[in-house]
Scaffold this active site. Structure first.
Site, PDB file in Angstrom:
ATOM      1  N   ASP A 161      93.735  60.272  25.341  1.00 16.61           N
ATOM      2  CA  ASP A 161      93.546  61.005  26.437  1.00 16.61           C
ATOM      3  C   ASP A 161      94.585  60.432  27.424  1.00 16.61           C
ATOM      4  OD1 ASP A 161      92.232  62.697  28.723  1.00 16.61           O
ATOM      5  OD2 ASP A 161      91.871  60.711  29.672  1.00 16.61           O
ATOM      6  N   VAL A 242      90.205  64.515  35.644  1.00 14.93           N
ATOM      7  CA  VAL A 242      91.185  65.285  36.075  1.00 14.93           C
ATOM      8  C   VAL A 242      92.745  64.964  35.714  1.00 14.93           C
ATOM      9  CG1 VAL A 242      89.926  66.007  38.100  1.00 14.93           C
ATOM     10  CG2 VAL A 242      91.534  64.464  38.237  1.00 14.93           C
ATOM     11  N   ARG A 243      92.594  64.115  34.603  1.00 20.54           N
ATOM     12  CA  ARG A 243      94.233  63.945  33.993  1.00 20.54           C
ATOM     13  C   ARG A 243      94.759  64.957  33.658  1.00 20.54           C
ATOM     14  NH1 ARG A 243      92.997  59.381  31.295  1.00 20.54           N
ATOM     15  NH2 ARG A 243      93.824  57.859  32.847  1.00 20.54           N
ATOM     16  N   ALA A 244      94.050  65.651  32.839  1.00 24.00           N
ATOM     17  CA  ALA A 244      94.577  66.827  32.214  1.00 24.00           C
ATOM     18  C   ALA A 244      95.131  67.949  33.255  1.00 24.00           C
ATOM     19  CB  ALA A 244      93.710  67.971  31.386  1.00 24.00           C
TER      20      ALA A 244
END
Length: 347
Positions: A161, A242-244
């Site tokens: 991720d 919320v990294r994406a």
């Protein structure tokens, strides 16, 4: 390939996804690097070396799997610090890769601790070293490129991720494309200098385009519409955290900068979405994605064709029927969507 003359980036054939991902991560290294999945012989290292040749320092640093943490981050001379109060820093591979490309082949076989460290530095642009209460920091803005062969094991989901962008390659190529790749390779091997000279104008134009995009990047703002579109896409993909969202906004901004635009539009977000979501999409959302075939490669780009993973073709049961067999079932597998070609802004 010779040590002094890498294969030109603009001479790669059929690698639109990989080329675009590498360019995006170069314009904004804080995207967090590119993870490339594919079998041997798909020109992963060739593309990474070719990218480094476009950068001002032409720095390409290869991280061996046997590297120690000290070799990676550098070391501090504690004796000099204690006796004279002077911090002496011995640079490691991260310092050498500053403003260049750090390449990690078979990153899935690297120790998890080192992968964590690499991803921390890639996402922050700074390398911190601490030893016995003595600390030192230096800039390490680098384009991290990790490769892996899925047959040799997977990365832990937590590490997967944290890679900003993901590209899946395939080595099954149509005959015409195989010929184009082989012809280019043979021509390069026969006379690397002459081959590079023929592509020099295109290389210079692309290097200038990268430099202009890096300079323009801070002036491109994120609008409310950009946030809404990205949030909706990430929610639909059921990604965790919320990294994406952050990576997609950064990648879309880099895409706009490379195209010579001063604002992000929906096309920029759509172009980078699957590079961001392919390795983060939740299983249920992944099953809903329809298989597809990527469009032709962008003009001016060339290397090996990358494709999305396709769902197996449906078939019918034998006419006379094997009473002990179950009927075949379609199991869709999400793939990496094609990225739209990047075109320089028209004058």
């Amino acid at each position: 390939m010779t040590l002094d003359t890498p294969f030109p980036f603009t001479a790669l054939h059929g690698q639109p996804l990989l080329q675009t991902a590498l360019l995006l991560a170069t314009v904004d290294p804080l995207i967090g690097g590119v993870l490339v999945e594919g079998p041997r012989g798909t020109a992963k290292s060739t593309a990474a070396r070719a990218l480094a040749a476009l950068l001002p320092g032409r720095r390409f640093v290869n991280l061996p799997l046997s590297a120690s943490e000290e070799q990676l981050v550098g070391s501090l001379d504690l004796e000099a610090a204690l006796q004279g109060g002077e911090v002496r820093f011995r640079p490691g591979l991260l310092a050498r890769a500053h403003e260049g490309v750090l390449y990690v082949d078979e990153v899935n076989l690297l120790a998890d601790g080192l992968v964590d460290l690499l991803l921390d530095v890639s996402a922050s642009g700074v390398n911190h070293i601490e030893r016995d209460g003595i600390s030192h920091a230096h800039p390490a803005r680098l384009t991290l490129v990790g490769t892996m062969n899925p047959e040799e094991g997977e990365l832990r989901p937590q590490l997967l991720d944290r890679f900003g962008l993901f590209v899946r390659l395939d080595n099954v190529l149509p005959p015409a494309e195989r010929q184009a790749i082989v012809r280019a390779r043979l021509a390069f091997d026969a006379d690397p200098a002459a081959f590079a000279a023929r592509h020099a104008p295109a290389q210079q134009a692309l290097a200038a385009r990268i430099a202009a995009a890096c300079a323009a990047l801070p002036q491109i703002e994120f609008s409310d519409a950009d946030h809404e579109r990205v949030a909706a896409m990430c929610h639909a993909a059921a990604v965790e955290g919320v990294r994406a969202d952050l990576v997609m906004l950064r990648a879309a901004r880099a895409h706009a900068a490379l195209a010579g635009r001063d604002a992000i539009d929906a096309a920029d977000i759509d172009a980078v979405a699957e590079l961001v979501l392919a390795h983060r999409r939740h299983a249920e959302a992944e099953a809903e994605q329809a298989p597809h075939t990527p469009p032709p490669p962008p003009s001016g780009a060339s290397g090996q064709q990358q494709r999305t993973a396709q769902a197996p073709a449906d078939s019918t049961a034998p006419e006379d029927g094997d009473w002990g067999a179950l009927p075949p079932q379609l199991v869709p597998i999400a793939g990496v969507k094609s990225v739209r070609p990047l075109h320089a802004k028209k004058p």
